[in-house]
Design an enzyme around this catalytic site. Structure first.
Site, short mmCIF file in Angstrom:
data_model
loop_
_atom_site.label_atom_id
_atom_site.label_comp_id
_atom_site.label_asym_id
_atom_site.label_seq_id
_atom_site.Cartn_x
_atom_site.Cartn_y
_atom_site.Cartn_z
CG ASP A 112 -0.33 14.69 -7.13
OD1 ASP A 112 -1.71 14.31 -7.04
OD2 ASP A 112 0.24 14.11 -8.17
CE1 TYR A 127 3.08 10.96 -12.31
CE2 TYR A 127 3.28 11.95 -10.08
CZ TYR A 127 2.72 11.91 -11.42
OH TYR A 127 1.63 12.61 -11.71
CE LYS A 178 -1.77 11.64 -10.03
NZ LYS A 178 -0.32 12.26 -9.59
CG HIS A 224 -2.11 8.18 -13.58
ND1 HIS A 224 -0.71 7.89 -12.97
CD2 HIS A 224 -1.94 9.28 -14.30
CE1 HIS A 224 0.14 8.70 -13.12
NE2 HIS A 224 -0.61 9.78 -13.90
#
Ligand code: A2P
Length: 283
Positions: A49, A54, A79, A112
């Site tokens: 994931d 990120y 996402k 997200h």
């Protein structure tokens, strides 16, 4: 109940999703991401994931490639970030994610965070526009399943009436943070709930109650949290960049928490985590 790391939940459209995912929030890009994703895959995780925000999709993708495991044996989620909401921006964001990961399809793509009323007068329209792009990519076969993250029931409502309703909702979930209304709504609508920060970003692990239960089973508090989530029928996404912890977090299939301990953990008051309310965040 799940018995192995490779056991799966089945999504609304029939697609399989391995029951324990490897989380990468706060995993730095570069060597750390490459090495830890490769280690997770070597350990037996088959579900990774990540998310554009990120900032580690390049390293995550390199870790996947370095594992040598065939693409179709790995479930990969990413996402679309908040700055990319809307139809055309979401299409662009998806193209960049695929290119950064060096993949030609995703198993799961999520919105997200919902656009919320605090920031957007037309929040619901904006979410539907983002969803329209997700649906198009799904219909084109570039994503095997689509869903959302951090959505509360009122954010989900209008998407449930669309041609392809969300199949997954990834929310913060750990002892003391149960989001019961959201989980109930998702169950009623056949939406699989995934748990982000299953260890409360580590804050669960010094809790005396969890540690005394852990002692009883000869396990760690982290394993107790992960197992408790699985037994509640949710999909945990523990993050670690530490090889021994990556292994430890996967060893949760050879013991069962009894009903009393499940209840003790389920009844715990909030004692830490992110605790973000999707209706109130300003990012
Ligand atoms: P690290 O990545 O340095 O190993 P969450 O999944 O709830 O977001 O929690 C992630 C945090 O918990 C990270 O700081 C991670 O540290 C730490 N962590 C993950 N697994 C364990 C474990 N088995 N024991 C102790 N700490 C852990």
């Amino acid at each position: 109940m799940m018995n192995r790391l490779t056991d799966s939940f089945t999504l609304e459209n029939g697609y399989s999703i391995p029951c324990l995912g490897y989380g990468t929030w706060q995993t730095p890009d570069g060597q750390t991401a490459v090495t830890s994703v490769k280690k997770a895959l070597e350990t037996g995780y088959r579900h990774i994931d990540t998310a554009a925000v990120y900032g580690n999709e390049v390293g995550v993708g390199q870790g996947i490639a370095a594992s040598g495991i065939p693409r179709d044996e790995i479930f990969v989620t990413s996402k679309v970030w908040n700055s990319q909401r809307g139809y055309s921006r979401t299409l662009d964001a998806f193209a960049k994610t695929l290119s950064d990961l060096q993949l030609d399809y995703l198993d799961l793509y999520l919105i997200h965070w919902p656009a919320n009323e605090r920031q957007f007068k037309e929040w619901d329209t904006l979410n539907r526009e983002t969803w329209r792009a997700m649906t198009e990519l799904y219909n084109q076969g570039k994503i095997r399943a689509i869903g959302v993250s951090n959505f509360k029931p009122h954010h989900l409502e209008s998407l449930m009436k669309t041609e392809v309703p969300p199949m997954v909702n990834q929310i913060e979930y750990h002892p003391g943070q149960l989001q019961e209304k959201t989980v109930r709504y998702c169950r009623e609508h056949n939406i699989l709930v995934e748990a982000w920060s299953p260890l409360g970003t580590g804050k669960m692990l010094t809790n005396p109650t969890l540690n005394s239960i852990a002692d009883k089973y000869n396990r760690s508090a982290a394993q107790i949290c992960i197992r408790w989530i699985l037994q509640n029928g949710l999909l945990p996404l523990p993050k670690s960049v530490t090889p021994s912890r990556i292994e430890e977090n996967a060893r949760v299939f050879d013991f069962t928490l009894d009903g009393e301990d499940m209840k003790t953990i389920g009844d715990m008051e909030y004692f830490g985590g992110s605790g973000l309310d999707p209706d109130l965040v300003d990012f």
